[in-house]
Scaffold this active site. Structure first.
Site, short mmCIF file in Angstrom:
data_model
loop_
_atom_site.label_atom_id
_atom_site.label_comp_id
_atom_site.label_asym_id
_atom_site.label_seq_id
_atom_site.Cartn_x
_atom_site.Cartn_y
_atom_site.Cartn_z
N HIS A 37 0.85 -1.19 0.00
CA HIS A 37 0.00 0.00 0.00
C HIS A 37 0.88 1.24 0.00
CE1 HIS A 37 -4.05 -1.80 1.58
NE2 HIS A 37 -3.52 -2.49 0.57
N TYR B 289 -9.77 5.27 6.91
CA TYR B 289 -10.05 5.64 8.29
C TYR B 289 -11.09 6.75 8.26
CZ TYR B 289 -5.73 3.22 9.74
OH TYR B 289 -4.75 2.29 9.98
N PRO C 83 -5.17 0.28 18.25
CA PRO C 83 -4.88 -0.20 16.90
C PRO C 83 -4.98 0.86 15.82
CG PRO C 83 -7.06 -0.91 17.58
CD PRO C 83 -6.43 -0.29 18.78
N LYS D 9 0.35 0.12 15.02
CA LYS D 9 1.68 0.07 15.60
C LYS D 9 1.97 -1.18 16.42
CE LYS D 9 3.03 3.54 13.73
NZ LYS D 9 3.46 2.91 12.52
N TYR E 202 3.34 6.64 10.27
CA TYR E 202 2.53 5.48 9.91
C TYR E 202 3.40 4.39 9.28
CZ TYR E 202 -1.67 2.91 8.50
OH TYR E 202 -2.66 1.96 8.37
#
Length: 385
Positions: free
Chosen positions: A72, A196, A288, A292, A380
């Site tokens: 991704h 998200y 979550p 991480k 991220y």
């Protein structure tokens, strides 16, 4: 029985540590309370940072990951239907890979050549400040392993951290007033990348396991019960929290797994107690939201493996002496990022209209600031060591 290192816990952290040690010629025994089938049956998320990908290669366990994992180049964030893609590749020339934690565990199990003792019950740690040893019961027989070091990779509720005197341990914790209701379904993902979503009804996440299997989540109160959520109710609620185009494209189906995970932040300090070292969920928990948990555990054991190899092979204690401070510096940065993502994307019962406007302002700032997007992308995909 004797081993240079005894590792408590055969999850991905323990298995990775054992694999790295055996490749360096350091003898390590892994003790696991559950059966191998039970460990392999645990369904967990799997967004791998580039550091974790490289570590799987170092462990000579990355072949299937590279063949089946989904690379991704970014993620999408949305707020009340307005979307902003964070382009990792363009911003910082990095990426992540979607590859389930269950698959990571299976690959490490297959790669391991050393001793892993499953269904080891009543594990106890002894003489951590002197000549450590571990006792356990397997098949009704009590056994003992003498060792030089013990690595506690047995999770938040494991025996390793509980073996430390309370006076020697400082803990930091925040329990969030909500959890994630997750559904696994054999349907293609609604999007090529993770989404998200913040909505006034609560957070939602569109994730995936493969090109044909998807994982979706919605925020629910901590006292919510899985049995209150039929598949139809879940899909209806998820659609309400997504932008209309995504909701329209969503392919639903019969759930093959449904569960609620509570959210908490937790850190224990320090992470060394004599000959015992804590790593992974035994040392810390992150929400979550920032993906991480697994990556932080892998970072821990990479540092710990190098430190133990340095001691056992090169006869230097510099690495083990620096272990706790080194990994805690990274842990707190990951805790900060996970807290920030959680604060931005969830609804909180006590923030009110002012809190939501602050969240909206944060999202708008992120959408309009290249520097803010680069910061998100850097955190991220994984901060440098």
């Amino acid at each position: 029985m004797r081993s240079q290192v005894v590792i408590i816990g055969a999850g991905p952290a323990g298995l990775m540590l054992g694999r790295l040690l055996e490749l360096a010629g350091v003898d390590a025994v892994i003790l696991e309370r559950k059966s191998a089938d039970y460990v392999l049956g645990r369904i967990r998320a799997g967004v791998l940072e580039q550091g974790t990908i490289a570590l799987m290669d170092r462990a000579q366990a990355g072949q299937r990951m590279h063949a089946e994992g989904l690379v991704h180049q970014g993620v999408e964030l949305s707020f009340d239907g307005d979307s902003q893609r964070i382009d990792f590749a363009a911003l910082i020339d990095r990426h992540v890979m979607v590859y389930g934690q269950t698959e990571v565990t299976a690959d490490l199990m297959k790669a391991r050549q050393g001793r892993t003792l499953y269904e080891a019950e009543d594990v106890e740690l002894h003489d951590l400040a002197g000549k450590p040893f571990v006792t356990f019961r397997q098949n009704g027989v009590t056994q003992r392993i003498d060792c030089d070091f013990i690595a506690g990779c047995d999770g938040f509720h494991g025996v390793a951290r509980q073996s430390v005197p309370a006076s020697a341990l400082t803990t930091f914790e925040r329990v969030y007033p909500f959890g994630w209701l997750g559904v696994l379904v054999d349907q293609p993902p609604v999007a090529d990348e993770l989404i998200y979503a913040h909505h006034e009804r609560g957070f939602a996440l569109c994730s995936q396991r493969s090109h044909t299997r998807s994982r979706y989540y919605v925020q629910v109160p901590t006292d919510e019960k899985v049995e209150n959520w039929s598949d139809d109710r879940f899909w209806d609620e998820l659609r309400l929290r997504l932008n209309p185009a995504t909701a329209e494209a969503l392919k639903t189906g019969v759930s093959i797994e449904k569960s609620i995970a509570p959210l908490r932040s937790f850190v224990a300090e320090p992470l060394r107690f004599g000959k015992l070292f804590l790593a992974g969920d035994a040392a810390h928990i992150v929400p979550p939201t920032g993906a991480k948990g697994l990556n932080l555990a892998m970072s821990d054991v990479a540092v710990l493996a190098d430190a133990l190899i340095e001691h056992c092979v090169e006869k230097s204690s510099a690495g083990i002496d620096a272990y706790s401070a080194k990994v805690l510096a990274r842990i707190w940065k990951a805790e900060r990022f996970s807290w920030w993502m959680t604060s931005l994307l969830h609804t909180f019962p006590d923030t009110g209209s002012f809190g939501r406007r602050i969240q909206r302002a944060e999202f708008d700032y992120l959408s309009g600031s290249l520097a803010a997007q680069q910061s998100l992308a850097e955190n991220y995909t994984g901060l440098p060591d």
